[in-house]
Design a protein around this motif. Structure first.
Motif, PDB file in Angstrom:
ATOM      1  N   PRO A 350       4.453   1.446   3.142  1.00  0.00           N
ATOM      2  CA  PRO A 350       4.879   2.133   1.917  1.00  0.00           C
ATOM      3  C   PRO A 350       4.474   3.601   1.940  1.00  0.00           C
ATOM      4  CG  PRO A 350       2.888   0.886   1.505  1.00  0.00           C
ATOM      5  CD  PRO A 350       3.301   0.559   2.914  1.00  0.00           C
ATOM      6  N   LEU A 351       5.116   4.382   1.088  1.00  0.00           N
ATOM      7  CA  LEU A 351       4.697   5.773   0.908  1.00  0.00           C
ATOM      8  C   LEU A 351       3.318   5.807   0.275  1.00  0.00           C
ATOM      9  CD1 LEU A 351       7.752   7.788  -0.496  1.00  0.00           C
ATOM     10  CD2 LEU A 351       6.465   8.277   1.583  1.00  0.00           C
ATOM     11  N   PRO A 352       2.444   6.690   0.718  1.00  0.00           N
ATOM     12  CA  PRO A 352       1.169   6.831   0.021  1.00  0.00           C
ATOM     13  C   PRO A 352       1.372   7.382  -1.388  1.00  0.00           C
ATOM     14  CG  PRO A 352       1.403   8.514   1.721  1.00  0.00           C
ATOM     15  CD  PRO A 352       2.551   7.576   1.898  1.00  0.00           C
ATOM     16  N   ALA A 353       0.508   6.994  -2.306  1.00  0.00           N
ATOM     17  CA  ALA A 353       0.619   7.451  -3.693  1.00  0.00           C
ATOM     18  C   ALA A 353       0.303   8.933  -3.813  1.00  0.00           C
ATOM     19  CB  ALA A 353      -0.304   6.637  -4.585  1.00  0.00           C
ATOM     20  N   LYS A 354      -0.528   9.472  -2.929  1.00  0.00           N
ATOM     21  CA  LYS A 354      -0.880  10.896  -2.948  1.00  0.00           C
ATOM     22  C   LYS A 354      -0.533  11.493  -1.595  1.00  0.00           C
ATOM     23  CE  LYS A 354      -4.692  14.113  -3.961  1.00  0.00           C
ATOM     24  NZ  LYS A 354      -3.942  14.839  -5.001  1.00  0.00           N
ATOM     25  N   LEU A 355       0.165  12.614  -1.609  1.00  0.00           N
ATOM     26  CA  LEU A 355       0.604  13.250  -0.379  1.00  0.00           C
ATOM     27  C   LEU A 355      -0.279  14.424   0.027  1.00  0.00           C
ATOM     28  CD1 LEU A 355       4.454  13.276  -1.084  1.00  0.00           C
ATOM     29  CD2 LEU A 355       3.133  11.573   0.183  1.00  0.00           C
ATOM     30  N   ARG A 356      -0.686  15.217  -0.946  1.00  0.00           N
ATOM     31  CA  ARG A 356      -1.560  16.371  -0.676  1.00  0.00           C
ATOM     32  C   ARG A 356      -2.083  16.881  -2.000  1.00  0.00           C
ATOM     33  NH1 ARG A 356       2.299  21.559   0.768  1.00  0.00           N
ATOM     34  NH2 ARG A 356       0.284  22.485   1.262  1.00  0.00           N
ATOM     35  N   ALA A 357      -3.035  17.795  -1.944  1.00  0.00           N
ATOM     36  CA  ALA A 357      -3.516  18.490  -3.137  1.00  0.00           C
ATOM     37  C   ALA A 357      -2.968  19.913  -3.131  1.00  0.00           C
ATOM     38  CB  ALA A 357      -5.040  18.515  -3.168  1.00  0.00           C
ATOM     39  N   ILE A 358      -2.441  20.348  -4.281  1.00  0.00           N
ATOM     40  CA  ILE A 358      -1.971  21.726  -4.453  1.00  0.00           C
ATOM     41  C   ILE A 358      -2.768  22.340  -5.588  1.00  0.00           C
ATOM     42  CG2 ILE A 358      -0.011  23.217  -4.981  1.00  0.00           C
ATOM     43  CD1 ILE A 358       1.841  21.113  -3.863  1.00  0.00           C
TER      44      ILE A 358
END
Length: 513
Positions: A350-358
């Motif tokens: 599955p896609l991760p719930a968090k991709l990066r921090a901005i």
């Protein structure tokens, strides 16, 4: 300027758009202009549809040293067969529209040669955080037959879907619609998107083609509204097809590299999840039903093919403002067809719930206002350098010479600095569109964060934080963005309808150390 006032200056315009270009082309052929001798035909070429989607070729890395990408790139005339039996003269990079793929942290060295006869050109690395003297801006042209090396580092955190194109003043629009564009894909060291989704580049262009296969010159309507072609292409193909399994998830990167076409898109019989914009991944995946991709914008999507049969990427109607005759029909065009089989796809993560921090850029120390307007009247010859004026004059119809698109009441001057900034300084830019049509606003050298949109007294804020280098400013709207330039030197800001940039809607900010 009100639309009725603007259109009052166009009373001599009877035929415009593709029809005018075709008429001009055919009349020139019949009169023997330009030493053409082949017979004139009246049937427009039919482009084949439904062929397998072809990947754009990768530019090979000539360096054996890890962390260094080195290659040669030439802009030169070429020939493409869009329609059977008809050759179309175009401009290409290394004979194609290549993809450069590198990683954040890499050093890039591109040896460039301008093989375009009689025209200067540059390579602008659109959206990329490169030094000002490597940016390929209009003040730094490579003469016909000339060479130079573009060299820069890809900093940590710069992974994103960039692209590159020419940027010589007065010739940018023509060189792009004749074919000069490429993709620059910067990969992260650790990609949170599962590799099982693949990574498919979809370069969206449009094409206007005459009966003999040549590309007609632009008309007054093209300069007024921006040039819109008759055929929408994906990786140079019309409505290509790809085969996918039932339940398969695909990562698709969409690049709008047209001169002026606004693409409001949706997938029929498939679901879209937004994971990235111009400057890379957003913070978390967002399910979307449709999207608006204006000239120069990019999106990174995960598309889930959960229904058997044909899943089509189609265009929807979008009113971006149009002046004069020849308004194109934007709705119902098929860009791409995915044929979904009955066979289920293999299980994928599955896609991760968090991709990066901005992180927010914080409070600005300076506020700047940029008012976009249009005007008709005599061309101010002092508003361009002599070199810029010569190029502009060569590449636009004489009727368009009185047309201007302005920022803060001024037409672009290569020798003028419009704003002075400081490296590392956070600024709030208010882009105010007082014109009669939308304008996609682009800033060189950095990525920015959109803070809010305001129109008719109503303020809206984005539902997610993202890095952007191009933002659409609707007619009558004010868009506020936060930005910081980290590298000193002159940087351009302009409308990315390339004909509007060419007719003056561009300025220069000098970023001081």
């Amino acid at each position: 300027m009100h639309r009725r006032t603007f259109l009052a200056s166009l009373t001599g315009l009877v035929v415009a758009g593709p029809a005018a270009a075709q008429m001009k082309h055919d009349m020139g052929r019949m009169s023997g202009h330009g030493n053409h001798t082949m017979p004139v035909t009246s049937t427009l070429p039919v482009l084949p549809e439904g062929q397998p989607l072809q990947a754009l070729p990768r530019l090979s890395n000539q360096s054996a040293v890890p962390g260094i990408f080195k290659a040669e790139l030439a802009a030169e005339p070429g020939v493409v067969r869009f329609a059977e039996g008809i050759d179309t003269p175009v401009l290409l990079y290394n004979g194609t529209n290549p993809v450069i793929e590198a990683h954040e942290g890499d050093r890039v060295e591109i040896s460039f040669r301008n093989g375009i006869p009689g025209q200067p050109t540059t390579i602008h690395w659109h959206g990329m955080p490169v030094p000002a003297d490597q940016d390929g801006n209009p003040a730094d042209p490579v003469v016909s037959g000339g060479e130079r090396v573009y060299a820069f580092e890809l900093p940590e955190g710069s992974a994103a879907s960039y692209w590159f194109h020419p940027h010589p003043h007065g010739l940018t629009a023509e060189q792009v619609y004749r074919g000069l564009a490429g993709i620059f894909l910067v990969k992260p060291k650790d990609d949170p998107i599962p590799a099982e989704y693949g990574d498919t580049v979809l370069m969206l262009t449009d094409l206007r083609i005459a009966p003999d296969g040549t590309i007609p010159e632009s008309t007054m309507t093209d300069f007024m509204n921006g040039r819109v072609g008759d055929h929408l292409l994906v990786n140079g193909q019309k409505n290509p097809q790809m085969a996918v399994a039932l339940g398969e998830k695909r990562r698709l990167r969409l690049y709008n590299v047209t001169n002026a076409r606004f693409l409001r898109l949706k997938f029929e019989n498939a679901s879209m999840t937004l994971i990235g914009t111009d400057g890379g991944l957003i913070e978390a995946p967002i399910a979307i039903d449709e999207l608006l991709l204006t000239p120069a914008e990019r999106v990174d999507l995960i598309v889930s093919f959960d229904k058997p049969g044909a899943a089509k990427l189609i265009t929807l109607e979008y009113e971006r403002g149009w002046m004069g005759p020849g308004k194109p029909d934007e709705a119902g065009k098929i860009l791409l067809t995915a044929n979904v089989s009955d066979e289920p796809a293999a299980a994928t993560p599955p896609l991760p719930a968090k991709l990066r921090a901005i992180e927010s850029l914080g409070k600005p120390v300076v506020t700047r206002r940029f008012v976009l307007t249009e005007t008709m009247g005599g061309m101010n010859h002092g508003s361009m350098s002599m070199q810029g004026m010569d190029h502009a004059t060569m590449s636009m119809p004489s009727d368009s010479m009185g047309m201007k698109f302005l920022i803060n009441g001024a037409s672009f001057d290569m020798d003028r600095i419009d704003e002075v900034s400081k490296a590392g300084q956070v600024e709030l830019w208010e882009v105010i569109n007082e014109a009669d049509m939308d304008h996609p606003f682009h800033v060189h050298g950095t990525q920015f964060q959109v803070v809010e949109h305001e129109k008719d007294g109503k303020v809206t804020t984005p539902s997610y934080r993202a890095w952007k280098d191009t933002v659409n400013v609707v007619a009558g709207e004010t868009v506020r963005i936060l930005l910081r330039q980290d590298l000193p030197g002159p940087r351009m800001y302009h409308c990315h309808i390339l004909e509007h940039e060419q007719l003056g809607m561009m300025g220069t900010v000098d970023v001081q150390a």
